[in-house]
Design a protein around this motif. Structure first.
Motif, PDB file in Angstrom:
ATOM      1  N   ALA A 111      11.430  38.159  44.332  1.00 46.38           N
ATOM      2  CA  ALA A 111      11.526  39.809  44.692  1.00 46.38           C
ATOM      3  C   ALA A 111      13.172  39.759  44.627  1.00 46.38           C
ATOM      4  CB  ALA A 111      10.840  40.178  45.868  1.00 46.38           C
ATOM      5  N   VAL A 166      13.785  45.906  45.673  1.00 49.28           N
ATOM      6  CA  VAL A 166      12.542  45.563  46.755  1.00 49.28           C
ATOM      7  C   VAL A 166      13.292  45.284  47.748  1.00 49.28           C
ATOM      8  CG1 VAL A 166      10.624  43.983  46.925  1.00 49.28           C
ATOM      9  CG2 VAL A 166      11.536  44.722  44.302  1.00 49.28           C
ATOM     10  N   PRO A 167      12.839  45.863  48.770  1.00 48.92           N
ATOM     11  CA  PRO A 167      13.438  45.400  50.178  1.00 48.92           C
ATOM     12  C   PRO A 167      12.743  44.247  50.919  1.00 48.92           C
ATOM     13  CG  PRO A 167      11.700  47.193  50.463  1.00 48.92           C
ATOM     14  CD  PRO A 167      11.614  47.003  49.114  1.00 48.92           C
ATOM     15  N   VAL A 168      13.571  43.335  50.622  1.00 46.24           N
ATOM     16  CA  VAL A 168      13.258  41.882  51.036  1.00 46.24           C
ATOM     17  C   VAL A 168      13.539  41.429  52.511  1.00 46.24           C
ATOM     18  CG1 VAL A 168      13.328  40.763  48.629  1.00 46.24           C
ATOM     19  CG2 VAL A 168      15.330  40.668  50.405  1.00 46.24           C
ATOM     20  N   GLU A 169      13.892  42.418  53.343  1.00 47.95           N
ATOM     21  CA  GLU A 169      14.088  42.385  54.566  1.00 47.95           C
ATOM     22  C   GLU A 169      13.288  43.367  55.367  1.00 47.95           C
ATOM     23  OE1 GLU A 169      15.474  40.046  56.113  1.00 47.95           O
ATOM     24  OE2 GLU A 169      16.721  39.299  54.611  1.00 47.95           O
ATOM     25  N   PRO A 170      12.047  42.878  55.588  1.00 46.16           N
ATOM     26  CA  PRO A 170      11.049  44.036  56.240  1.00 46.16           C
ATOM     27  C   PRO A 170      11.687  44.684  57.269  1.00 46.16           C
ATOM     28  CG  PRO A 170      10.036  41.912  55.748  1.00 46.16           C
ATOM     29  CD  PRO A 170      11.595  41.691  55.338  1.00 46.16           C
ATOM     30  N   GLU A 171      12.569  44.150  58.193  1.00 49.50           N
ATOM     31  CA  GLU A 171      13.242  45.064  59.351  1.00 49.50           C
ATOM     32  C   GLU A 171      14.208  45.665  58.903  1.00 49.50           C
ATOM     33  OE1 GLU A 171      11.564  44.954  62.257  1.00 49.50           O
ATOM     34  OE2 GLU A 171      10.287  43.220  61.705  1.00 49.50           O
ATOM     35  N   ARG A 205      12.494  50.279  46.734  1.00 51.98           N
ATOM     36  CA  ARG A 205      10.917  50.688  46.282  1.00 51.98           C
ATOM     37  C   ARG A 205       9.984  50.758  47.593  1.00 51.98           C
ATOM     38  NH1 ARG A 205       8.222  46.163  42.825  1.00 51.98           N
ATOM     39  NH2 ARG A 205       9.406  46.996  40.810  1.00 51.98           N
ATOM     40  N   PRO A 253      18.878  32.577  51.269  1.00 53.82           N
ATOM     41  CA  PRO A 253      19.613  31.129  51.939  1.00 53.82           C
ATOM     42  C   PRO A 253      18.265  30.212  51.394  1.00 53.82           C
ATOM     43  CG  PRO A 253      18.806  32.463  53.798  1.00 53.82           C
ATOM     44  CD  PRO A 253      18.517  33.339  52.662  1.00 53.82           C
ATOM     45  N   ARG A 306      19.176  42.935  49.002  1.00 56.97           N
ATOM     46  CA  ARG A 306      19.719  41.471  48.924  1.00 56.97           C
ATOM     47  C   ARG A 306      19.221  40.860  47.549  1.00 56.97           C
ATOM     48  NH1 ARG A 306      18.305  38.026  54.061  1.00 56.97           N
ATOM     49  NH2 ARG A 306      19.688  36.501  52.905  1.00 56.97           N
ATOM     50  N   LEU A 317       7.354  33.903  46.961  1.00 55.53           N
ATOM     51  CA  LEU A 317       7.134  35.311  46.393  1.00 55.53           C
ATOM     52  C   LEU A 317       8.349  36.086  46.800  1.00 55.53           C
ATOM     53  CD1 LEU A 317       4.593  36.953  45.626  1.00 55.53           C
ATOM     54  CD2 LEU A 317       4.156  37.472  47.798  1.00 55.53           C
ATOM     55  N   ARG A 318       9.164  35.702  48.075  1.00 60.08           N
ATOM     56  CA  ARG A 318      10.162  36.763  48.432  1.00 60.08           C
ATOM     57  C   ARG A 318      11.554  36.284  47.759  1.00 60.08           C
ATOM     58  NH1 ARG A 318      12.748  35.793  53.593  1.00 60.08           N
ATOM     59  NH2 ARG A 318      14.236  37.550  53.959  1.00 60.08           N
ATOM     60  N   ARG A 378       7.430  31.911  50.516  1.00 56.52           N
ATOM     61  CA  ARG A 378       8.906  32.040  50.326  1.00 56.52           C
ATOM     62  C   ARG A 378       9.075  32.354  48.590  1.00 56.52           C
ATOM     63  NH1 ARG A 378      13.181  32.517  53.351  1.00 56.52           N
ATOM     64  NH2 ARG A 378      15.037  32.088  52.377  1.00 56.52           N
TER      65      ARG A 378
END
Lengths: 393, 331
Positions: free
Chosen positions: A335, A287-292, A364, A302, A298, A331-332, A329
């Motif tokens: 993920a 799951v891309p947890v860095e939207p940018e 994904r 942190p 990852r 939720l992410r 937080r």
């Protein structure tokens, strides 16, 4: 060889993998990447994947090979092109009969035979034969630099490797002459015994199957006998193509446990056949947890004091706002923890593979790929997700 | 076909308990979790004192990995939690069929040991499917020591949609091909079994995404027309739940504030949450669409952890799957 050199150098890329992992879309994305790198590319799919036509910017996808309008993506294609077709079993069989039937009468008899109709239209096992046949045509006579073959899902995927051999064996002289002694014009005692054995066998088989079916099969074999040599030659050539050095195999999986188990089974089967797997692509595997930065994998975030962060940007934040921020937080973080579990599944599949096999991981995506720019994005993510010498965390 | 008029008023099949059928068939697009749903319902049935048998068609590693056993073959074996499982390998089913239908074992052996005949037999269209049907009938007829059916329910994990259709509509596919004889009788017999709502139910498994829902709607429509099988439930697997669906305004405000103050971590949290809520909303819309177009009770199953399913997870899913219907209007 990196994933980009696999699609740069191979003449044929065979994509195998379990169902539901996005294999067809990945195949198309690889084709797009190759085309944009300047290669004349054809993507052949077996599965009726409707979204694929949209993803390729086509009105529809069927047995006819169509040119994908790459101009949509901009002018720089380095002279490459992309075409696509979906193998329609019935239409492909008819075209094949048309090519190899010795005369119009034989052709008409085959097309009218009920066994032929059942085999070519409605019944499952025939897919692999005809896929091989289409592959042979495309690789041998299509004039493409690269053909990408998207195989049917897991269980049947490797049928395609067996299909040429099965067909050749099935049509070998012995089977035909058992049932239709005249086909080989046999003479002498041995041949008469074979003919007699054939009669007895027919009697037995009628007991097991019932009427009609066997008659139709004999009719089918009789007309096929005349085309046998054509079939066998093509089957042998198809087998050579599959085992050629210019052919690459790409295993596509997701990181779900059941897909990975199916993929592991395919991996072992391929290794057992001494077929080198050039790359494993884990589609939708994190799951891309860095939207940018969606390509970034990852597995941990942190530790932060969410309440303090919220108050820093919104001093008047109320309890509900703070609660929402904490839930965001969580939720992410959840993920990221999922990614860690995905990682273990990926490692389990990859550890058994030879070191030179590329490991590619793609995230994904929130939505299915639905147009050419979306497909191009997936192609970029696949090329960026290629990890040299990746050996786990 | 437009949405079935008045489906809400139609009495629904699930007024009868879902597990009280001899055959529970499962199908759906590849990767939607058919096996998981079948396995969890088997565990649920065992928990209710039944003797469930899970049947896989052909070689697949799925059930093996779900139950954590080393091999599942042509003979039913216990896989734990009161569940038995087997895999119908076509080759073995064909041999079994021949042995049953030839007048003597010697003849059966003669065919089996004759490579040419065996090859011919296997290459005949529909033989694999018919032999599979034969094996299913044999399982249905088996009785235990107490004289009651040995397996109930029999949960059949059909292949992905295309193959399942071929199987369910076998009678249609072979009708022109087969004259009177044992194969024809078997196919006719099986067609009656599949269409009999007191003995068989077909359950569809799907995901709350556009394409799987469209395929499910189309499959349902086709089977309604062919009347090949009686329907059970539609299971929507892996339904996402963020718990933030009502908080979109707060999320948007936090996103703007984090962006303005350059807090990258908080900004990413908000962007991620907004994306997840959008996914959840789209899933909800797809489940509603499914409910409108399919005259089958819809049951939502939660998205669980992506790791190996634990037995507790399967139990939980099984209880939900066999439980009351989550009608799409309720949300």
């Amino acid at each position: 060889m990196s994933l980009s050199s696999v699609i740069d150098r191979s003449a044929l890329v065979v994509c195998v993998g379990p169902g539901g992992v996005g294999k067809t879309t990945v195949s198309a994305a690889l084709g797009l990447a190759a085309a944009r790198a300047g290669r004349k590319t054809l993507v052949l799919t077996i599965d009726p994947a409707r979204r694929l036509a949209d993803a390729l910017g086509l009105d529809g996808l069927d047995d006819t090979i169509r040119r994908v309008p790459l101009e949509v993506l901009g002018p720089e294609n380095h002279g490459g092109s992309l075409s696509a077709a979906m193998v329609d079993t019935g239409a492909s069989y008819d075209a094949l009969i048309d090519r190899i039937a010795p005369d119009a009468e034989t052709k008409a008899r085959v097309l009218a035979n009920r066994v032929y109709q059942a085999v070519s239209r409605s019944l499952s096992r025939s897919h692999a034969y005809i896929a091989m046949e289409r592959l042979y045509e495309a690789v041998e006579h299509g004039g493409y630099d690269l053909v990408i073959l998207d195989t049917p899902p897991a269980r049947n995927a490797l049928d395609i490797l067996d299909a040429p051999g099965h067909l050749a064996r099935f049509l070998d002289g012995r089977v035909v002459s058992w049932f239709i002694p005249s086909a080989e014009k046999p003479s002498g005692i041995g041949a008469r015994l074979v003919a007699k054995g054939g009669q007895m066998a027919m009697g037995l088989l009628t007991k097991v199957t019932g009427e009609t079916l066997l008659d139709e099969i004999v009719g089918f074999l009789t007309v096929f006998a005349s085309m046998r040599d054509g079939f066998i030659t093509r089957a042998q050539r198809a087998e050579e193509i599959l085992h050629s050095d210019d052919t690459a195999f790409v295993l596509v999986s997701s990181a779900s446990p059941s897909s990975a188990d199916d993929a592991a089974w395919l991996r072992d089967d391929l290794l057992g056949r001494k077929v080198a797997v050039d790359a494993v692509i884990f589609n939708q595997s994190f799951v891309p947890v860095e939207p940018e930065a969606p390509h970034q994998l990852r597995v941990q975030l942190p530790t932060i004091d969410t309440d303090a962060r919220v108050r820093a940007v919104e001093p008047a934040a109320d309890a509900q706002t703070l609660a929402v921020a904490r839930a965001m937080r969580a939720l992410r973080e959840h993920a990221a923890a999922d990614n860690q579990r995905f990682q273990r599944i990926v490692d389990g599949l990859v550890n058994e593979l030879p070191a030179q096999c590329r490991r590619v991981r793609a995230p994904r995506l929130d939505q299915e790929v639905r147009d050419l720019p979306g497909l191009d994005q997936l192609a970029q993510l696949l090329l960026r997700g290629d990890q040299p010498g990746y050996a786990g965390p | 076909m437009q949405a079935t008029a008045g489906h809400a008023g139609t009495p629904r099949a699930t007024e009868l308990p879902i597990l009280e059928r001899r055959f529970l068939l499962f199908t759906g697009k590849g990767g939607v979790g058919k096996s998981t749903v079948a396995a969890s319902l088997a565990i649920e049935a065992a928990g209710r004192g039944q003797t469930p048998l899970v049947v896989e068609l052909g070689h697949r590693a799925t059930m093996r990995s779900i139950f954590g056993v080393d091999a599942i073959g042509f003979t039913p074996r216990p896989v734990g939690h009161g569940v038995h499982a087997m895999s119908v390998e076509i080759d073995q089913a064909v041999l079994e069929y021949m042995a049953q239908h030839l007048p003597s074992r010697r003849m059966a052996r003669a065919i089996v040991n004759n490579g040419v005949l065996e090859r011919l037999f296997k290459a005949m269209p529909a033989v694999g499917e018919i032999a599979t049907v034969n094996a299913l009938r044999r399982l249905e007829a088996e009785v235990g020591h107490d004289g009651r059916p040995r397996w109930s329910p029999i949960l059949v994990d059909l292949d992905a949609t295309g193959h399942a259709l071929m199987f369910l509509e076998l009678r249609h596919a072979v009708s022109h091909l087969m004259g009177a004889g044992p194969m024809r009788r078997l196919v006719d017999d099986m067609a009656r079994l599949f269409a009999d709502p007191t003995r068989t139910r077909l359950h569809l498994v799907t995901l709350p995404d556009e394409l799987p829902v469209t395929e499910t709607v189309e499959l349902h429509e086709r089977l309604v027309q062919s009347k090949a099988v009686s329907f059970g439930r539609v299971f929507v697997n892996r339904v996402p739940h963020t718990g933030l669906a009502e908080a979109t305004e707060v999320i948007a405000r936090l996103q703007a504030a984090a962006s303005a103050h350059g807090d990258a971590e908080l900004l990413a949290d908000a962007q991620f949450a907004a994306g997840a809520v959008a996914v959840e909303r789209r899933a909800r819309a797809q489940i509603d669409r499914l409910g409108q177009h399919v005259s089958m009770p819809v049951v939502e199953l939660p998205r669980l952890t992506p790791d190996r399913m634990q037995v507790d997870d399967l139990r939980r899913l099984g209880t939900i799957a066999a439980g009351p219907v989550t009608s799409s209007e309720s949300s």
